[in-house]
Design a protein around this motif. Sequence first.
Motif, PDB file in Angstrom:
ATOM      1  N   ARG A   1     -20.301 -13.151 -11.100  1.00 59.23           N
ATOM      2  CA  ARG A   1     -19.509 -13.105 -12.320  1.00 59.23           C
ATOM      3  C   ARG A   1     -20.091 -14.029 -13.386  1.00 59.23           C
ATOM      4  N   ARG A   2     -20.584 -15.204 -12.978  1.00 60.00           N
ATOM      5  CA  ARG A   2     -21.186 -16.115 -13.954  1.00 60.00           C
ATOM      6  C   ARG A   2     -22.452 -15.524 -14.557  1.00 60.00           C
TER       7      ARG A   2
ATOM      8  N   SER B   1     -23.210 -11.660 -21.229  1.00 58.56           N
ATOM      9  CA  SER B   1     -22.234 -10.950 -22.074  1.00 58.56           C
ATOM     10  C   SER B   1     -22.146  -9.466 -21.717  1.00 58.56           C
TER      11      SER B   1
ATOM     12  N   ASN C   1     -21.238 -12.895 -17.089  1.00 52.37           N
ATOM     13  CA  ASN C   1     -20.667 -13.502 -18.293  1.00 52.37           C
ATOM     14  C   ASN C   1     -21.732 -14.167 -19.152  1.00 52.37           C
TER      15      ASN C   1
ATOM     16  N   THR D   1     -20.272  -6.254 -19.615  1.00 46.94           N
ATOM     17  CA  THR D   1     -19.036  -5.788 -19.002  1.00 46.94           C
ATOM     18  C   THR D   1     -19.324  -5.415 -17.557  1.00 46.94           C
TER      19      THR D   1
END
Length: 469
Positions: free
Chosen positions: A13-14, A20, A17, A22
């Motif tokens: 997830r990091r 940027s 993110n 989805t």
Amino acid sequence: MAERKIFAGPKVRRIRNALSLTQTAMAEALEISPSYLNLIERNQRPLTVQLLLKLAAVYRVDLEELRGQTGGSLGQLKEVFADPLLSGELPGDQELVEVAEAAPNAASGMIKLYRAYSEQAARLSDLTALMAAEGHAPVAAGRLPLDEVRETLERRSAYFARIETAAEAFAATLSGGLDLAAGLKDWLRAERGIAVRVLPVHVMPDLRRRFDRHSMRLFISERLSQADRAHEIAIEAATLALLPAIDAELDDLSLSSAEARRIARFELARVAALALAMPYEAFLSAAKSTRYDIDILRARFGVSFGHAAARLAMLQRPGAAAIPFFLIEIDTAGHRLRRVGAQGFPQARFGGGCPKLNIHAAFLQPGQILAETVVMPDGASFLTIARTLEGPSVEFGERIRRTAILIGCDAAVGEGLVYGQATALDPVAVGPACRLCERRGCLSRAEPPVTRPLALDEMVAGLSAFDFQ
């Protein structure tokens, strides 16, 4: 041997993110469904070998970073929670593993904070060792002796029975009538062979009082007012004549170091000096007959406004008690100089740290008495009386030392005071301190409350400097 499953959802997830992306975009690049990627990020599915290789090829991810444990951060978190201060907070290491994996930045912040705490503790330990090497008493339990004394005196009543009894008996033996200074000078000369002399500023520029044991003379600075000179003489006399009573009260305080006891002995000597200048029964009678008019009391007993106010906060003898007052003194920068109470300073109910209190407004009207009723967020109300106090006289070019004092009591009992007309006015809404107060729209707020998250909205600006939810 079965291959160990790799659950690295927070790390995936990091990565997403940071880029940027989805979940749909990353899932498409990895050739998996968005729902499967969602399960991976929530640690409900492990990373397969094929998916690891895909992550490395598409996003140039270090496989060791994904395959490894939480590594150094977990070890450092274990070190943090091994500290005796925190060792009993967690039943095991599982929560630390979850923090290190799911919130590595928060874990890093905790580690940095603990390192700063450890560094400060080490500095204090070094300071303690340095003080001990120079013959000074060490700092006890990571707390300065002055802070320990202040906290101890703030928690308990300002009435010291042994000192009061001894002071009344001693005051009855003095000559001079209402002139306390004259009576104490006569006693010092006759009983101890000590002469009192007032010295000019150029001879004693930095001291209020000094006792010279060789010449048996007590020197008082001419900077002091007559009331303050009498108070300094009374402190010296009390230290000599009332020492057994002072030491008995000192033992009851149960302080942790010799340095704390030394500081507390000075404070108790000041208490004894006030008891000498304003004997309990006489002062209590005068306070009731004048409806606690501090200006009248200070004139009648030849003391300062601050001394008379402080004495009111001490009148709690069982069976012969006055209204239970509490008292605060601050300087122009807002530093707390003292807080005392007839029954212990009401920290929880009153606080005393609100900028809306009239003790701060007193600096704008030096020498004037300001009386008003204040109401706390929980509905408790207090009558507060504030006034500035002038320090020693200064030479031309020096800046005068000016402090402000607030003496207060419950508004319900304050109606009987000469200042009671303030209870008929609309009360001022205050709080214990900005950090603990949740009043919204306060124009005087200096800090946000720790009990509420900040409401950061670019489209809205409230009256307070800090809006919160």
